[in-house]
Design an enzyme around this catalytic site. Structure first.
Site, short mmCIF file in Angstrom:
data_model
loop_
_atom_site.label_atom_id
_atom_site.label_comp_id
_atom_site.label_asym_id
_atom_site.label_seq_id
_atom_site.Cartn_x
_atom_site.Cartn_y
_atom_site.Cartn_z
N ASP A 9 168.41 52.21 58.31
CA ASP A 9 168.70 53.77 58.44
C ASP A 9 168.53 54.43 57.02
O ASP A 9 169.61 54.07 56.41
CB ASP A 9 170.01 53.97 59.21
N GLU A 148 165.89 58.20 65.22
CA GLU A 148 167.42 58.13 65.04
C GLU A 148 168.14 58.02 66.30
O GLU A 148 168.88 57.19 66.60
CB GLU A 148 168.02 58.86 63.95
N ASP A 171 172.68 64.10 67.38
CA ASP A 171 172.84 63.51 66.15
C ASP A 171 172.85 64.57 64.99
O ASP A 171 171.75 65.03 64.81
CB ASP A 171 171.59 62.59 66.03
#
Length: 568
Positions: A9, A148, A171
């Site tokens: 990430d 993501e 998100d």
């Protein structure tokens, strides 16, 4: 020798790395023994690289050669400088990736050269390529670029394989907003639609707090002084985080700056949660439209949702959570760790690719977040004009390959340049030009006689391939579109045009034109296109384009009205 695949990430504020161990995603600690690494890179005078917490220590003392929030520059043409050397954003990102991989190699006692890297769902083709390039510079074979919110859904889905429900993932991280609607169906994760904003996140809230902290005195040079600015930024971030749990926070910055007359400047201010929420209310409210847009594109109503997942550190802000619940009419659920779930999901995708997770039990589909197309000349009442023609509509399930036939636009044309665009506007000028493909060797013939087939292929990494071929001869060219340096634009929401500055003056003309369109008099579509261009120019604040489109629209309406008068 191919290594195992890790999941990374690569975040604006922090970054994490994970892998699959015995069928389960496991976060890998950094050199400090922590699972979360600040996305900060420091370059020393001798060229030595520090990353994470060690680099962050230099933000206050050596800000000129310490870099943070580089993700927000991804895909742009900004050049970063340190000690007389220049670096592109992807080079700095590569340093961060290399550090994370080294930590994984130390922890796992093995060489790592393969990775899945996450990006915001609303990242453009340009930004995805830049992220992939950063991986390559770090010595990695980037096996997959994954969105993501999709990674977060994978993390949730692995633990809930039997569930069947519609899910919205909201998100909001340090630098970007993504809203993704998907369906979970017994291990199948089917992404339906994505929307978002690549330039909105917790760092924007920090900037707003900074502005209010210095409001009222704002000594000259404060925000130009790198060290003072970094102290102010750190205080703003601490304030924001504290106000998620407390009702007020005391900011204390003694001797922040020395003025020209030698007097020190300090900042002492108590910030209440209510103040902060008022300051950021407009930014937070702007996330409502992407939620509604994602639902519309997915063909769902908010009542169809069974689950809302919050991802990203900025979702810990109470007013953000309240806005999501108010907009969607349902309670949010804290079923995943907002900071770690994306890395876990990236590791799950890695496990599916390498076979350490059985892909018979977990299947993933994703979508293309933007419309991709070209800009052929179109015949209108007032002659030929370029118009954006979609080939792959946004939110099309990927991987996908689609083709369209076009024809030569002039007599005896033997070559054609196919311009490639990404965006939602019918006007190519308001979309992103990604590049071009030139096809030569077309047989000489009269206009419209020679067809050319254009094929767009969009892969699971969100990267575009374009082919063009002469149908009569089979001659073909293909290219991976070179998008270096192209910056992303947010597509304007035309339904909001009346809120734009200057809209009141243009409203009578637009209403008149819309009556013309609704009456079926706009045969060539010229008036409709100009109305759209005028609205977009208003929303983008482009006064020159507003004036140009207004004048063209007035002339066109006058011409049509005169033609009507001549009819018997």
């Amino acid at each position: 020798m191919a290594s195992r695949i890790v999941g990374i990430d690569l975040g604006t504020s922090t970054s994490e790395i994970a892998c699959i161990v015995e069928g389960t995603p496991k976060l890998i600690p950094n050199s400090q023994g922590k699972l979360v690494t600040p996305s900060v890179v420091h370059i020393g005078q001798d060229g030595a690289i520090l990353v994470g917490e060690e680099a962050a220590e230099y933000l206050l003392t050596r800000p000129e050669c310490t870099f943070m929030e580089v993700k927000r520059l991804t895909g742009g043409d900004e050049i970063l400088k340190a000690h007389g050397k220049t670096y592109r954003p992807e080079e700095i990102q590569a340093m961060l990736l290399r550090y994370l991989v080294q930590c994984a190699e130390t922890s796992l006692h093995e060489k790592i050269n393969r990775a899945v890297i996450t990006v915001p769902a609303y990242f453009t083709d340009v930004q995805r390529r830049a992220t992939s390039k950063a991986g390559e510079l770090a010595g990695l074979q980037v096996e997959r670029i994954i969105n993501e919110p999709t990674a977060a859904a994978l993390d949730y889905g692995l633990s809930n394989l039997k569930e069947c429900k519609n899910v919205l993932v909201y998100d909001l991280g340090g630098g970007t907003l993504d809203v993704t609607v998907l369906e979970l169906f017994e291990g199948i994760i089917d992404v339906k639609a994505s929307s978002g904003n690549n330039h909105l996140g917790g760092k924007d809230f920090d900037e707003i707090i900074m502005q209010h902290l210095v409001m009222g005195f704002s000594p000259s040079g404060l925000l130009e002084d790198a060290r003072a600015n970094m102290r102010l930024k750190k205080a703003a971030e601490d304030c924001k985080i504290a106000l998620s749990a407390e009702n007020e926070y005391q900011v204390s910055l003694p001797f922040l700056l020395t003025k020209a007359d030698g007097k020190p400047v300090s900042v002492e201010k108590t910030v209440r949660r209510a103040d902060f929420e008022e300051w950021v209310s407009e930014k937070v409210a702007s996330t409502k439209e992407p939620m509604e847009s994602a639902l519309r594109d997915a063909g769902l109503d908010r009542s169809d949702l069974q689950l809302v997942l919050l991802v990203g550190g900025s979702t810990r802000i109470p007013c953000v959570k309240h806005l999501v619940e108010e907009t969607l009419g349902t309670a949010t659920r804290s079923l995943v760790d907002p900071d770690l779930t994306v890395a876990r999901g990236a590791a799950i995708q890695a496990g599916l690719l390498e076979g350490s997770i059985n892909n018979e039990f977990l299947v993933l589909t994703d979508v293309c977040p933007y419309t991709l197309g070209t800009a052929p000349l179109s015949d209108g009442v007032f002659g030929k004009r370029p118009i954006f023609d979609p080939i792959i509509p946004r939110n099309t399930t990927i991987p996908v390959e689609k083709s369209k036939l076009y024809h030569t636009a002039s007599d005896y044309q033997t070559a054609v340049v196919i311009d490639i665009y990404q965006g939602e506007s019918s006007d190519p000028e308001n979309n992103e030009r990604l590049g071009e493909v030139r096809l030569e060797g077309i047989p000489s013939a009269r206009q419209g006689k020679e067809p050319v087939e254009v094929t767009f292929g969009y892969d699971m990494n969100g990267i575009l391939q374009v082919k063009a071929s002469v149908v009569s001869t089979g001659k073909q060219v293909s290219a991976e579109i070179n998008t270096a340096g192209v910056k992303a634009k947010a597509a304007p929401d035309l339904s909001q045009w009346e809120k734009a500055e200057g809209a009141r003056q243009e409203r009578p003309l637009i209403r008149k034109a819309e009556k013309f369109i609704n009456a079926g008099k706009d045969i060539g579509g010229d008036i409709e296109l100009l109305v759209q261009r005028l609205k977009e120019a208003l929303l983008l604040g482009n006064r020159e384009q507003v004036k140009k489109n207004r004048e063209q629209l007035l002339l066109m309406l006058e011409t049509f009205e005169n033609l009507e008068k001549l009819q018997p």
